[in-house]
Design an enzyme around this catalytic site. Structure first.
Site, PDB file in Angstrom:
ATOM      1  N   VAL A 260       0.920  -1.321  -0.101  1.00  0.00           N
ATOM      2  CA  VAL A 260      -0.004   0.096  -0.124  1.00  0.00           C
ATOM      3  C   VAL A 260       0.882   1.253   0.025  1.00  0.00           C
ATOM      4  O   VAL A 260       1.477   1.497   1.023  1.00  0.00           O
ATOM      5  CB  VAL A 260      -0.747  -0.024   1.200  1.00  0.00           C
ATOM      6  CG1 VAL A 260      -1.872   1.312   1.171  1.00  0.00           C
ATOM      7  CG2 VAL A 260      -1.753  -1.344   1.343  1.00  0.00           C
ATOM      8  N   PRO A 261       1.038   1.827  -1.213  1.00  0.00           N
ATOM      9  CA  PRO A 261       2.458   2.709  -1.253  1.00  0.00           C
ATOM     10  C   PRO A 261       2.170   4.180  -0.711  1.00  0.00           C
ATOM     11  O   PRO A 261       2.048   5.099  -1.395  1.00  0.00           O
ATOM     12  CB  PRO A 261       2.225   2.836  -2.992  1.00  0.00           C
ATOM     13  CG  PRO A 261       0.948   2.599  -3.286  1.00  0.00           C
ATOM     14  CD  PRO A 261       0.142   1.720  -2.238  1.00  0.00           C
ATOM     15  N   CYS A 262       2.300   4.192   0.512  1.00  0.00           N
ATOM     16  CA  CYS A 262       2.319   5.187   1.400  1.00  0.00           C
ATOM     17  C   CYS A 262       3.519   6.159   0.978  1.00  0.00           C
ATOM     18  O   CYS A 262       3.520   7.306   1.301  1.00  0.00           O
ATOM     19  CB  CYS A 262       1.951   5.241   3.010  1.00  0.00           C
ATOM     20  SG  CYS A 262       3.199   3.926   3.594  1.00  0.00           S
ATOM     21  N   HIS A 263       4.477   5.560   0.573  1.00  0.00           N
ATOM     22  CA  HIS A 263       5.866   6.164   0.206  1.00  0.00           C
ATOM     23  C   HIS A 263       5.633   7.363  -0.868  1.00  0.00           C
ATOM     24  O   HIS A 263       6.141   8.014  -1.166  1.00  0.00           O
ATOM     25  CB  HIS A 263       7.018   5.294  -0.197  1.00  0.00           C
ATOM     26  CG  HIS A 263       6.748   4.275  -1.033  1.00  0.00           C
ATOM     27  ND1 HIS A 263       5.914   3.172  -1.030  1.00  0.00           N
ATOM     28  CD2 HIS A 263       7.214   4.455  -2.496  1.00  0.00           C
ATOM     29  CE1 HIS A 263       5.834   2.584  -2.473  1.00  0.00           C
ATOM     30  NE2 HIS A 263       6.629   3.032  -2.842  1.00  0.00           N
ATOM     31  N   ARG A 264       4.245   7.036  -1.584  1.00  0.00           N
ATOM     32  CA  ARG A 264       4.105   8.043  -2.854  1.00  0.00           C
ATOM     33  C   ARG A 264       3.406   9.112  -2.499  1.00  0.00           C
ATOM     34  O   ARG A 264       2.787   9.777  -3.267  1.00  0.00           O
ATOM     35  CB  ARG A 264       3.503   7.006  -4.082  1.00  0.00           C
ATOM     36  CG  ARG A 264       4.464   5.982  -4.450  1.00  0.00           C
ATOM     37  CD  ARG A 264       3.589   5.181  -5.585  1.00  0.00           C
ATOM     38  NE  ARG A 264       4.381   4.013  -5.919  1.00  0.00           N
ATOM     39  CZ  ARG A 264       3.797   2.954  -6.304  1.00  0.00           C
ATOM     40  NH1 ARG A 264       2.527   2.770  -6.608  1.00  0.00           N
ATOM     41  NH2 ARG A 264       4.553   1.929  -6.528  1.00  0.00           N
TER      42      ARG A 264
END
Length: 293
Positions: A260-264
């Site tokens: 779940v790409p919270c780094h984006r």
């Protein structure tokens, strides 16, 4: 053609061994901080304490291109305007303008389901969560899974395993936890081996959180590979435009990092801002994605 497109996809086995992750992490951090000086391979290698040849081989195996080529491709193709007018660091700039090329559907082809409100209120009661620590491109990965799919992915530096485990188990204190590396090992390949990102074999994840958190996490899953969104974008997407701060808190509470790409998710001004598992690790993820475009 985007200069990054000329580089081949990294080899399937990109997991750094031993202290390799620390080396790659330091190189990315150095490029991020010193991009205006356009540091040479020799300069970077001297700072890291390796020979240029050794560093070149390590970084290229991991990212699919050399440190110098990575820096030049980013700078030439995409970074000049934002670096000149906005003063953003290199990797923040490259991420903001989507250096990895045309957006695609979420790269991991994730299919997800949410626990019911009752299950969440039980704080994991009745759930058996299996877990294991495994090497990954971003240090030790703590992988957690139920019989319904991947439920947790966290990261730890060497010696910080217990802290990472405590952080995750506090989220669902009533669950039963079983250390079972054999059960969690298959998820490591599915997450970090790009050849296994297949739309006909989606990775199943299980989201365990409040209704608001799950809506935020579902919104994050829509972010294409190589693209950035702001917390305000996410707030608008879930229909609560005034909830940017609450969105930020939910992003920080994401239990399935990277997938779940919270780094984006970035700040309104394009800054990377904080990351639950360390800002340098967030930069490493962005560099890994850029190198594998």
């Amino acid at each position: 053609m985007n200069a990054l497109a000329q580089f081949s996809t990294p080899a399937i086995d990109v997991t750094p061994e031993g202290s390799d992750y620390e080396t790659v992490r330091r190189v990315i951090e150095m490029i991020t901080l010193d991009y205006r000086d356009q540091p040479s391979l020799e300069t970077i290698a001297a700072e890291i304490g390796q020979s240029p040849t050794q560093l070149q081989k390590l970084f290229t195996r991991w990212a699919g291109l050399s440190p110098k080529a990575f820096l030049q491709a980013v700078t030439i193709d995409h970074a000049k305007r934002l670096l000149g007018t906005e003063g953003l660091p290199l990797l923040e700039t490259s991420y903001e303008v989507g250096l990895s090329g045309p957006g695609r559907l979420h790269d991991l082809f994730v299919t997800h389901e949410a626990m019911s409100p009752g299950e969440w209120k039980a704080k994991g009661g009745g759930l058996t969560i299996r877990y294991g620590f495994h090497p990954s491109p971003f240090g030790l990965a703590l992988v957690m899974a139920t019989d319904r799919g991947l439920s947790g992915l966290a990261f730890a530096d060497q010696g910080g395993e217990q802290e990472a485990l405590d952080d995750m188990t506090r989220r669902w204190p009533n669950a039963t936890y079983v250390e079972d590396k054999a059960a969690t090992e298959p998820y490591v390949g599915r997450v970090f081996d790009r050849s296994k990102w297949l739309c006909d074999r989606p990775l199943r994840v299980v989201l365990i959180g409040t209704d608001f958190q799950m809506r935020v996490w579902q919104s994050l899953l829509k972010i294409p590979y190589g693209k950035a969104v702001t917390y305000s974008d996410v707030a608008n997407d879930i229909g609560q435009p005034s909830a940017s701060r609450a969105v930020g808190a939910a992003v920080g509470a994401n239990p399935i990092s990277f997938v779940v790409p919270c780094h984006r998710a970035v700040a309104k001004n394009g800054a990377l801002t904080g990351y639950h598992w360390g800002l340098t690790r967030k930069r490493a993820m962005l560099g890994w994605e850029t190198g594998g475009a």
